[in-house]
Design an enzyme around this catalytic site. Structure first.
Site, PDB file in Angstrom:
ATOM      1  N   TRP A 186       7.915  -1.456   5.138  1.00  0.00           N
ATOM      2  CA  TRP A 186       7.364  -1.361   3.781  1.00  0.00           C
ATOM      3  C   TRP A 186       7.135  -2.760   3.205  1.00  0.00           C
ATOM      4  CZ3 TRP A 186       9.067  -3.241  -0.896  1.00  0.00           C
ATOM      5  CH2 TRP A 186       8.431  -2.751  -2.025  1.00  0.00           C
ATOM      6  N   HIS A 187       8.038  -3.691   3.558  1.00  0.00           N
ATOM      7  CA  HIS A 187       7.943  -5.026   2.970  1.00  0.00           C
ATOM      8  C   HIS A 187       6.745  -5.817   3.460  1.00  0.00           C
ATOM      9  CE1 HIS A 187      12.033  -4.236   1.634  1.00  0.00           C
ATOM     10  NE2 HIS A 187      11.802  -5.164   0.726  1.00  0.00           N
ATOM     11  N   GLY A 188       6.344  -5.606   4.686  1.00  0.00           N
ATOM     12  CA  GLY A 188       5.210  -6.399   5.154  1.00  0.00           C
ATOM     13  C   GLY A 188       4.709  -5.915   6.493  1.00  0.00           C
ATOM     14  N   GLY A 209      11.981   0.870   5.880  1.00  0.00           N
ATOM     15  CA  GLY A 209      12.149  -0.020   4.720  1.00  0.00           C
ATOM     16  C   GLY A 209      11.664  -1.429   5.044  1.00  0.00           C
ATOM     17  N   PHE A 231       3.831  -7.644  -1.275  1.00  0.00           N
ATOM     18  CA  PHE A 231       4.228  -6.378  -0.672  1.00  0.00           C
ATOM     19  C   PHE A 231       3.547  -5.216  -1.380  1.00  0.00           C
ATOM     20  CE2 PHE A 231       8.243  -8.990  -0.113  1.00  0.00           C
ATOM     21  CZ  PHE A 231       7.739  -9.583   1.017  1.00  0.00           C
TER      22      PHE A 231
END
Lengths: 469, 360
Positions: free
Chosen positions: A324-326, A321, A469
């Site tokens: 996924w953001h960066g 997770g 993102f």
């Protein structure tokens, strides 16, 4: 084209007018599909082509795998879809991250790796629409939903402009059934949608965008700012990221609602959460349920013989997770910190279950600890590197007094005041009361609040944080 | 539009729209009243210049206004030296702003006049109070400042009126209309208070470095730039390709030029306030240059027009070493142009009469 741009207002006014003047559901869907691609193409037409190809391929894979009983063929189709979507994501978002990480690792072993240098432009919303497409083929593979027969319908689901670039991530099982008949909307729903759009606008433009210069100032030059200024900047960023992202989600939900479609709730007062699990039930709900259903449960979830395995699954899920953001290790560390906090909290609850008498004060302490943990973890999310993050975290824990520069003292009170406002709005059902106003009073108040919101608009381009993102 | 339980009726829709507009207008008017004059709200470049104005208050009795051509091309200290010993002797500052316009020079000059006091009488001290306005500044601020506090906090209806009075017959109807539409859009944002509440609550700091540099070495608000070696090659090309003889273009004054002088004179707390219109030079003058009358006849008397954009009269200005880029003079060019302006003004006053000492 951002939801807060004048260009979007003009675009949406035209879309609404034409959309509701069309009689048949098919014509409306065709029109929304066209509008969605125009909306996405306003960033870069080349990526609209890529979106079209990806969506068409996923539609075909899902159709094929539903038509065959051969398990091996089904696996091939779902693997092809996974590879394609994750491949696109890996290339556009993570290519340089993986390459530079591999080079850094090789350097530490005195090996020198040279790799290609590509100028990669990140397609806006790629993380959102690839995850949305993935959930579709996986759901069809798991036989949880039937495939979408119509290519047009699937393309519309995959490109629906209100939520295309920054969510909420919509599940096909929730959205596709809504497409089967012409949407309608009544007066109450229009009022609710208009209310939500204005609320989102206020969060994004009047709060997040006004706070961001102070946050940027401190995070860009942390060494020169005092400890108190650093703590204030962390609090301000805590507000900024919530107002920025939940503001966008509110506007997306409102825009969809004005077209007669329902999107899922994405935020539910996350800073009032009383535990870290509770926080993730309230923050970016569409992503947290996605990673729960497609990563955590795929890894085995909590149905394990050993607790350690459950904790491992939890950590891996949160690390994914975070990534996924960066494409940076600071995001991975942020996800890891949240995963570790959940493990600690679960184990603590197991070892020291609260008695009914302890419940209220434990809840209060838990809320305080959760909020401060979330604030501190945002440092990892915002800081450009680990050295800045370490410095800011030391300041937050009063281990470093910092420099001489300050930001206005009153900004330290913005966070607590807004938190109390949010609590009171929920406690006294502000939304319900506003929506129960008669139409004339609602319209009068609505215009007046817009006048205030426009006055509060800072001038300058500040894109939504989650667009990156 | 919608068609299910509790649908909107058309009349209801119109009524709701009308009431929402009414709510908006009432609230915007209340906010506008509460905010006061938005001209002093922060707008980058202008706020720094106003800060310089505040710091020079009491020591300056004359000021130049306009755009970057004046900001970079007018040296107040040189001007004062040029006027020294004459009845028009003064202490001058440069309040021109890069990217500025007629509307902005009007508002800045009005702001300057608000706090202007006459100098104390002394034999060798400043005597006159003077306002130097740029004749060739654009009517509106550049379009890059369209949605910017520079524009929004400026365009009250007086600004729109001034733009409508600056119709330029050479521009053509479409571009003149475009000017007025720009001003009207700016004015709509002005009365809608776009960004003003945010500007007041989250007030950005004035850039102290800029203010210091504008006050350093007795610059008094001017930004005097040295030659930029990166521009030399392109400047040389312009010089080499310039025709041998530049074409004069007779240029008419516009009603707005008269109106601006009359408005400023009426607002002045000191009398008499001397006015001068200045046309700054640009390299494009080597192809064609504007020719203005000797003066503008305003209601309060004649206003001299100092036209520096005359390669036929001032060929010494059109030398490579005096230019920063093709539209702006460098520090040496500014010194030379200002000295020429002072000399021309002295000659004009000698022929038409000197202004008397200003009093409150």
């Amino acid at each position: 084209m951002l939801f807060v741009d004048l260009k979007f207002f003009v675009f949406f006014a035209v879309v609404l007018t034409i959309y509701w003047s069309l009689r048949s559901n098919g014509a409306r869907k065709n029109f929304i599909l066209l509008a969605s691609y125009y909306f996405y193409g306003s960033w870069d037409w080349r990526f609209a082509g890529m979106l079209l190809l990806l969506s068409a391929a996923d539609w075909w894979f899902a159709l094929r795998l539903s038509q065959t009983a051969d398990q091996r063929a089904r696996k091939i189709y779902v693997t092809a879809s996974l590879t394609m979507n994750l491949g696109v994501l890996a290339f556009f978002k993570y290519f340089h991250f993986f390459l530079s990480s591999a080079q850094a690792l090789a350097d530490s072993f005195k090996l020198h790796l040279s790799g290609p240098t590509l100028r990669i432009i990140l397609p806006v919303g790629v993380s959102f629409f690839t995850f949305q497409s993935l959930s579709y083929t996986i759901d069809v593979y798991r036989r949880e939903i039937p495939p979408v027969e119509s290519l047009r319908d699937y393309l519309m689901f995959a490109s629906f402009f209100p939520q295309l670039v920054a969510g909420p991530i919509v599940r096909p099982r929730y959205f596709v059934p809504q497409m089967s008949e012409a949407r309608t909307i009544d007066r109450g729903q229009i009022k609710a949608a208009l209310y939500l759009f204005l609320l989102g606008y206020i969060k994004k433009v009047c709060i997040a965008d006004n706070l961001s210069p102070y946050v940027d100032r401190v995070f860009n030059h942390p060494a020169t700012y005092s400890g108190f200024a650093s703590i204030t900047a962390v609090w301000l960023y805590t507000i900024q990221i919530f107002c920025d992202f939940s503001g966008y989600s509110d506007m997306a939900i409102a825009v969809a609602a004005l077209l007669g479609y329902k999107l899922v709730l994405n935020f539910d007062a996350p800073y009032l959460a009383v535990s870290i699990q509770d926080f993730w039930r309230r923050w970016h709900i569409s992503l947290s349920t996605w990673i729960r259903d497609y990563i955590y449960i795929s890894l085995g979830g909590s149905r394990n013989k050993y607790r350690i395995r459950t904790y491992f699954n939890l950590l891996v899920t949160m690390l994914a997770g975070g990534l996924w953001h960066g494409a940076a290790w600071t995001f991975v560390a942020w996800g890891g910190a949240h995963g570790a906090a959940q493990v600690v909290h679960q184990e603590f609850k197991r070892q020291f279950p609260p008695t009914p008498a302890q419940e209220p004060w434990r809840k209060a302490i838990s809320w305080f600890l959760t909020l401060n943990f979330v604030c501190m973890a945002w440092i990892l999310f915002r800081a450009p590197n680990f050295s800045t993050a370490t410095l800011m975290a030391r300041r937050y824990l009063f281990l470093d007094h910092g420099g001489a520069d300050v930001i206005p003292l009153w900004l330290a009170f913005v966070g607590p005041v807004l938190l109390v406002c949010q609590w009171m709005m929920r406690r006294y059902r502000f939304e319900g009361r506003s929506l129960s106003l008669s139409l004339p009073w609602f319209a009068l108040a609505y215009g007046a609040v817009w006048a205030l919101a426009i006055g509060m608009m800072p001038l300058g381009y500040r894109p939504f944080i989650y667009f990156q993102f | 539009m919608p068609n299910s339980a509790g649908p909107f009726r058309k009349g209801e829709f119109v009524k709701a729209g009308f009431l929402a507009t009414a709510g908006f207008v009432l609230c915007a008017a209340a906010i506008h009243g509460a905010l006061g004059d938005p001209f002093r709200l922060y707008a980058s470049l202008r706020s720094e210049q106003l800060e310089v104005m505040d710091r020079l208050q009491g020591s300056s009795f004359s000021s130049a206004f306009g755009s970057s051509h004046v900001h970079n091309g007018f040296d107040p200290a040189t001007f004062d030296r040029g006027m020294a010993g004459t009845p028009a002797q003064s202490s001058t500052e440069n309040m021109a702003i890069p990217g500025g316009s007629q509307v902005e020079q009007r508002a800045t000059a009005l702001e300057y006049l608000r706090s202007l006091h006459a100098p104390h009488a002394s034999p060798n001290g400043p005597k006159s109070c003077m306002v130097l306005l740029e004749l060739g500044a654009g009517a509106n601020i550049g379009t890059m400042f369209m949605v910017h506090p520079r524009t929004i906090n400026l365009y009250d209806w007086h600004g729109v009126r001034l733009v409508s009075e600056l119709t330029d017959s050479q521009l053509g109807r479409r571009r003149n209309m475009g000017r007025v539409v720009f001003a009207a859009a700016g004015s709509a944002m002005y009365y809608m208070n776009v960004g003003m509440v945010s500007n007041r609550i989250f007030k950005p700091d004035v850039d102290e470095e800029t203010v210091k540099s504008l006050l350093a070495n007795d610059r008094r608000g001017a930004e005097l730039m040295s030659s930029d070696p990166r521009n030399q090659a392109s400047l040389k090309r312009v010089f080499d390709s310039a025709p041998k003889v530049s074409q004069p273009v007779p240029t008419e004054l516009e009603p707005g030029n008269y109106a601006l002088v009359d408005e400023l004179r009426a607002a002045s707390p000191v009398h008499p306030l001397a006015f001068v219109y200045v046309q700054m030079p640009m390299m494009a003058d080597m192809e064609s240059y504007p020719v203005y009358p000797d003066h503008l006849q305003s209601a309060g008397g004649p206003v001299p027009i100092i036209n520096l954009a005359r390669p036929d009269v001032h060929p010494e200005l059109y030398q490579l070493q005096y230019w920063h880029d093709d539209a702006h003079l460098n520090d040496h060019g500014a010194e030379l142009a200002t000295a020429i302006a002072a000399n021309e003004l002295k000659s004009w006053y000698a022929a038409h009469g000197w202004p008397s000492a200003c009093k409150e």
